[in-house]
Enzyme design. Structure first.
Site, mmCIF file in Angstrom:
data_model
loop_
_atom_site.group_PDB
_atom_site.id
_atom_site.type_symbol
_atom_site.label_atom_id
_atom_site.label_comp_id
_atom_site.label_asym_id
_atom_site.label_seq_id
_atom_site.Cartn_x
_atom_site.Cartn_y
_atom_site.Cartn_z
ATOM 1 N N SER A 117 0.860 -1.187 0.000
ATOM 2 C CA SER A 117 0.000 0.000 0.000
ATOM 3 C C SER A 117 0.891 1.230 0.000
ATOM 4 O O SER A 117 2.036 1.179 0.471
ATOM 5 C CB SER A 117 -0.857 -0.008 1.264
ATOM 6 N N TYR A 130 -0.955 -1.014 10.256
ATOM 7 C CA TYR A 130 -1.212 -1.238 8.823
ATOM 8 C C TYR A 130 -0.034 -0.745 7.999
ATOM 9 O O TYR A 130 0.499 -1.461 7.149
ATOM 10 C CB TYR A 130 -2.496 -0.492 8.441
HETATM 11 N N1 LIG Z 1 -8.648 -0.406 -1.512
HETATM 12 C C1 LIG Z 1 -7.640 0.412 -1.314
HETATM 13 O O1 LIG Z 1 -7.764 1.646 -1.388
HETATM 14 C C2 LIG Z 1 -6.271 -0.124 -1.022
HETATM 15 C C3 LIG Z 1 -5.184 0.762 -1.016
HETATM 16 C C4 LIG Z 1 -3.925 0.276 -0.738
HETATM 17 C C5 LIG Z 1 -3.748 -1.066 -0.488
HETATM 18 N N2 LIG Z 1 -4.805 -1.892 -0.487
HETATM 19 C C6 LIG Z 1 -4.584 -3.300 -0.195
HETATM 20 O O2 LIG Z 1 -5.151 -4.091 -1.228
HETATM 21 C C7 LIG Z 1 -5.554 -5.344 -0.694
HETATM 22 C C8 LIG Z 1 -6.988 -5.621 -1.131
HETATM 23 O O3 LIG Z 1 -7.819 -4.605 -0.613
HETATM 24 P P1 LIG Z 1 -9.295 -4.395 -1.145
HETATM 25 O O4 LIG Z 1 -9.592 -2.955 -0.988
HETATM 26 O O5 LIG Z 1 -9.440 -5.036 -2.486
HETATM 27 O O6 LIG Z 1 -10.085 -5.196 -0.024
HETATM 28 P P2 LIG Z 1 -11.498 -5.963 -0.071
HETATM 29 O O7 LIG Z 1 -12.345 -5.484 -1.207
HETATM 30 O O8 LIG Z 1 -12.027 -5.870 1.305
HETATM 31 O O9 LIG Z 1 -11.064 -7.500 -0.376
HETATM 32 C C9 LIG Z 1 -10.256 -8.185 0.536
HETATM 33 C C10 LIG Z 1 -10.025 -9.616 0.022
HETATM 34 O O10 LIG Z 1 -9.067 -10.241 0.874
HETATM 35 C C11 LIG Z 1 -9.604 -11.443 1.436
HETATM 36 N N3 LIG Z 1 -9.043 -11.521 2.796
HETATM 37 C C12 LIG Z 1 -9.292 -10.729 3.849
HETATM 38 N N4 LIG Z 1 -8.596 -11.112 4.923
HETATM 39 C C13 LIG Z 1 -7.872 -12.188 4.541
HETATM 40 C C14 LIG Z 1 -6.981 -13.055 5.210
HETATM 41 N N5 LIG Z 1 -6.682 -12.883 6.491
HETATM 42 N N6 LIG Z 1 -6.412 -14.054 4.512
HETATM 43 C C15 LIG Z 1 -6.686 -14.247 3.218
HETATM 44 N N7 LIG Z 1 -7.550 -13.453 2.513
HETATM 45 C C16 LIG Z 1 -8.148 -12.452 3.186
HETATM 46 C C17 LIG Z 1 -11.116 -11.240 1.354
HETATM 47 O O11 LIG Z 1 -11.800 -12.460 1.240
HETATM 48 P P3 LIG Z 1 -12.266 -13.299 2.550
HETATM 49 O O12 LIG Z 1 -13.037 -12.335 3.397
HETATM 50 O O13 LIG Z 1 -13.070 -14.408 1.959
HETATM 51 O O14 LIG Z 1 -11.039 -13.806 3.174
HETATM 52 C C18 LIG Z 1 -11.251 -10.487 0.042
HETATM 53 O O15 LIG Z 1 -11.190 -11.366 -1.064
HETATM 54 C C19 LIG Z 1 -5.363 -5.264 0.821
HETATM 55 O O16 LIG Z 1 -4.142 -5.883 1.149
HETATM 56 C C20 LIG Z 1 -5.269 -3.761 1.084
HETATM 57 O O17 LIG Z 1 -4.482 -3.474 2.211
HETATM 58 C C21 LIG Z 1 -6.071 -1.464 -0.750
#
Ligand SMILES: NC(=O)c1ccc[n+]([C@@H]2O[C@H](COP(=O)([O-])OP(=O)(O)OC[C@H]3O[C@@H](n4cnc5c(N)ncnc54)[C@H](OP(=O)(O)O)[C@@H]3O)[C@@H](O)[C@H]2O)c1
Length: 252
Positions: A117, A130
């Site tokens: 991130s 985080y």
């Molecule tokens: N969205 C943003 O703005 C943003 C910005 C920077 C970085 N990120 C990073 O991008 C990644 C994805 O974020 P997102 O926004 O796409 O989140 P999201 O829409 O909430 O999706 C999260 C995904 O991760 C899975 N997950 C959650 N906890 C887990 C665990 N402990 N082990 C394995 N799988 C797990 C969830 O499925 P289950 O619930 O079935 O496990 C889901 O498929 C994260 O690492 C986040 O920190 C996101």
């Protein structure tokens, strides 16, 4: 020292100073040209062709059942990769796996995209754990990339700013807060060109501004101020909700 001597000294220094100046300007111009050309290569031309199964059949996607991870899984499967899906909920995994083609074949080459991130690029107060773990993911991925380079395995560290997903609860995508599909389409064009990437041009500009232009202390200060504001707003809304619930219980 009289005026004649000063003039003589300046006259002698003129040529060396000219060359120091010329060298500095030429270096800066070359550096700028290099940055512009590599920016053009990454953000305009991209490397869309690289990410095909010719590179190796496998792609491993963590968090593959929602948001950014799901968009990666869909796009990579569309390109013909065998995708290994990782997340916690078996039912969500089954749903995504069913929707992906082609079937899996367990090869030694492939691509690992580790989603760190932008919060891992500098400490973010009030998101300290985080931010720290994301910095770990970034270092971990970049180190592994070097270890596995000779085997032809690409490990990329991806550092997005905000993307409109469940996690961020951003419902209305904007240029700087894109949909996961838009983000992933842009990010995949950087694979093989950047070991560490913000993945999306507006995010790369934000990354450049916050790491190269603005002093780190200022970035940390504003990060803290922004998060304090958000926390105060959240606590105020929570208090109002609790007051409303209390009032409705009394009326009952
Ligand atoms: N969205 C943003 O703005 C943003 C910005 C920077 C970085 N990120 C990073 O991008 C990644 C994805 O974020 P997102 O926004 O796409 O989140 P999201 O829409 O909430 O999706 C999260 C995904 O991760 C899975 N997950 C959650 N906890 C887990 C665990 N402990 N082990 C394995 N799988 C797990 C969830 O499925 P289950 O619930 O079935 O496990 C889901 O498929 C994260 O690492 C986040 O920190 C996101």
């Amino acid at each position: 020292m009289n005026w004649m001597n000063v003039e003589e000294t300046l006259r002698r220094a003129e040529a060396p100073l000219f060359w120091v100046g010329a060298f500095t300007v030429a270096s800066l111009a070359l550096w700028l040209l290099y940055r512009l050309l590599s920016g053009f290569r990454i953000w305009v031309l991209g490397n869309g062709q690289l990410l095909s199964p010719k590179l190796g059949k496998w792609a491993v996607v963590t968090g593959a059942t929602d948001g950014i991870g799901k968009s990666y899984a869909e796009e990579l499967a569309r390109r013909g990769f065998a995708v290994m899906l990782i997340s916690r909920s078996q039912d969500k995994l089954d749903d995504v796996a069913k929707s992906l083609e082609p079937p899996v074949h367990p090869r030694s080459k492939g691509v690992v995209l580790n989603i760190s991130s932008a919060s891992g690029m500098y400490p973010v107060p009030l998101l300290t754990v985080y931010s720290s773990t994301k910095a770990f993911v970034d270092f971990f991925s970049r180190g592994l990339q070097e270890e596995y380079r000779r085997q032809g395995i690409i490990i990329q560290s991806v550092l997005p700013f905000f993307v409109a997903t469940k996690m961020t609860r951003i419902r209305k995508p904007t240029l700087d807060k894109p949909t996961p599909e838009r983000y992933v389409a842009a990010e995949l064009a950087t694979v093989g060109l950047q070991g560490q990437t913000n993945g999306y041009f507006p995010h790369a500009v934000m990354g450049w501004l916050t790491t190269k232009l603005v002093p780190i202390d200022l970035v940390i200060f504003f990060g803290a101020a922004m998060n304090r504001l958000q926390r105060t707003g959240y606590l105020r809304r929570k208090m109002l909700r609790e007051q409303r619930n209390g009032d409705s219980l009394k009326n009952d």
